[in-house]
Design a protein around this motif. Structure first.
Motif, PDB file in Angstrom:
ATOM      1  N   GLY A   1       0.813  -1.210   0.000  1.00 20.75           N
ATOM      2  CA  GLY A   1       0.000   0.000   0.000  1.00 20.75           C
ATOM      3  C   GLY A   1       0.847   1.260   0.000  1.00 20.75           C
ATOM      4  N   LEU A   2       1.917   1.223   0.734  1.00 17.53           N
ATOM      5  CA  LEU A   2       2.827   2.365   0.822  1.00 17.53           C
ATOM      6  C   LEU A   2       3.468   2.663  -0.529  1.00 17.53           C
ATOM      7  N   THR A   3       3.937   1.634  -1.216  1.00 15.39           N
ATOM      8  CA  THR A   3       4.585   1.857  -2.507  1.00 15.39           C
ATOM      9  C   THR A   3       3.571   2.317  -3.553  1.00 15.39           C
ATOM     10  N   TYR A   4       2.337   1.843  -3.456  1.00 14.07           N
ATOM     11  CA  TYR A   4       1.303   2.314  -4.381  1.00 14.07           C
ATOM     12  C   TYR A   4       1.091   3.813  -4.189  1.00 14.07           C
ATOM     13  N   GLY A   5       0.987   4.248  -2.939  1.00 12.53           N
ATOM     14  CA  GLY A   5       0.824   5.672  -2.656  1.00 12.53           C
ATOM     15  C   GLY A   5       2.018   6.483  -3.117  1.00 12.53           C
ATOM     16  N   PHE A   6       3.214   5.953  -2.946  1.00 11.18           N
ATOM     17  CA  PHE A   6       4.422   6.663  -3.383  1.00 11.18           C
ATOM     18  C   PHE A   6       4.430   6.812  -4.900  1.00 11.18           C
ATOM     19  N   HIS A   7       4.122   5.739  -5.614  1.00 11.90           N
ATOM     20  CA  HIS A   7       4.152   5.801  -7.077  1.00 11.90           C
ATOM     21  C   HIS A   7       3.032   6.670  -7.626  1.00 11.90           C
ATOM     22  N   ASP A   8       1.967   6.845  -6.866  1.00 12.23           N
ATOM     23  CA  ASP A   8       0.928   7.781  -7.260  1.00 12.23           C
ATOM     24  C   ASP A   8       1.427   9.219  -7.141  1.00 12.23           C
ATOM     25  N   LEU A   9       2.324   9.485  -6.198  1.00 12.59           N
ATOM     26  CA  LEU A   9       2.793  10.846  -5.930  1.00 12.59           C
ATOM     27  C   LEU A   9       4.081  11.229  -6.660  1.00 12.59           C
ATOM     28  N   HIS A  10       4.953  10.293  -6.949  1.00 15.30           N
ATOM     29  CA  HIS A  10       6.283  10.684  -7.434  1.00 15.30           C
ATOM     30  C   HIS A  10       6.196  11.405  -8.778  1.00 15.30           C
ATOM     31  N   ASP A  11       7.036  12.424  -8.911  1.00 15.02           N
ATOM     32  CA  ASP A  11       7.086  13.199 -10.147  1.00 15.02           C
ATOM     33  C   ASP A  11       8.509  13.445 -10.628  1.00 15.02           C
ATOM     34  N   VAL A  12       9.487  13.040  -9.840  1.00 17.20           N
ATOM     35  CA  VAL A  12      10.892  13.190 -10.221  1.00 17.20           C
ATOM     36  C   VAL A  12      11.428  11.795 -10.513  1.00 17.20           C
ATOM     37  N   GLU A  13      12.061  11.661 -11.681  1.00 15.18           N
ATOM     38  CA  GLU A  13      12.583  10.350 -12.052  1.00 15.18           C
ATOM     39  C   GLU A  13      13.973  10.513 -12.648  1.00 15.18           C
ATOM     40  N   GLU A  14      14.895   9.715 -12.126  1.00 15.73           N
ATOM     41  CA  GLU A  14      16.240   9.667 -12.694  1.00 15.73           C
ATOM     42  C   GLU A  14      16.415   8.282 -13.284  1.00 15.73           C
ATOM     43  N   VAL A  15      16.215   8.208 -14.584  1.00 17.75           N
ATOM     44  CA  VAL A  15      16.139   6.933 -15.292  1.00 17.75           C
ATOM     45  C   VAL A  15      17.442   6.159 -15.203  1.00 17.75           C
ATOM     46  N   ASP A  16      18.580   6.855 -15.339  1.00 15.12           N
ATOM     47  CA  ASP A  16      19.868   6.168 -15.340  1.00 15.12           C
ATOM     48  C   ASP A  16      20.163   5.488 -14.002  1.00 15.12           C
ATOM     49  N   CYS A  17      19.608   5.978 -12.905  1.00 15.31           N
ATOM     50  CA  CYS A  17      19.839   5.391 -11.580  1.00 15.31           C
ATOM     51  C   CYS A  17      18.638   4.596 -11.078  1.00 15.31           C
TER      52      CYS A  17
END
Length: 170
Positions: free
Chosen positions: A65-81
């Motif tokens: 549940g926690l990771t679902y909420g986090f992935h709903d909120l995240h907006d910064v992504e560093e693809v290489d890492c």
């Protein structure tokens, strides 16, 4: 006239220490066994029943549940890492949405609350940008668990070196 004997002093101190523990033991057993319903409450507090399977399942479910909420909120992504984070701006918008129904807080107080939360929870991403990463989100979200997630990982991880002699034996 007698000489000062250190073994007598140690004997007297240890005997006194043992006798001083007796009132505590009497009170403890009185509270645990003689107070009826109140004893049941004290026993529940003193001796917690732990079902590891239920605790593992609970921690795992809350993590999903926690990771679902986090992935709903995240907006910064560093693809290489392969790292994701929640920016302060995104966190501020979500906090405004959540707290707008609270008439006690005006917009500057909501902003102050968001800034305080972000400063305490964020860390630096590899690019140097401050964001709330999944690990930050998890550690703050699950800080009051009965069974700490890092302990669950150490129990389940078969590759880890076992810490001390007692852990190796048992």
């Amino acid at each position: 006239f007698s000489w000062f004997q250190i073994n007598r002093v140690i004997y007297t101190l240890s005997l006194g220490w043992a006798w001083l523990q007796m009132p505590c033991m009497v009170v403890f057993y009185f509270v645990v066994f003689c107070l009826g319903t109140l004893s049941a409450v004290y026993n529940g507090f003193l001796y917690e029943d732990v079902d590891l399977q239920r605790e593992f399942n609970g921690v795992s479910s809350r993590m999903l549940g926690l990771t679902y909420g986090f992935h709903d909120l995240h907006d910064v992504e560093e693809v290489d890492c392969h790292m994701w984070g929640i920016s302060e701006e995104r966190l501020g918008r979500r906090m405004d949405m959540i707290l707008e129904a609270c008439p006690e807080l005006d917009s500057s107080e909501r902003r102050q609350f968001t800034d305080f939360f972000f400063q305490r929870c964020s860390s630096s991403m590899p690019s140097g940008l401050s964001a709330v990463q999944l690990e930050d989100h998890r550690s703050h979200h699950m800080s009051n668990e009965t069974l700490i997630f890092d302990d669950v990982l150490q129990i389940v991880d078969s590759d880890a070196n076992v810490g001390n002699l007692l852990e190796r034996l048992f």
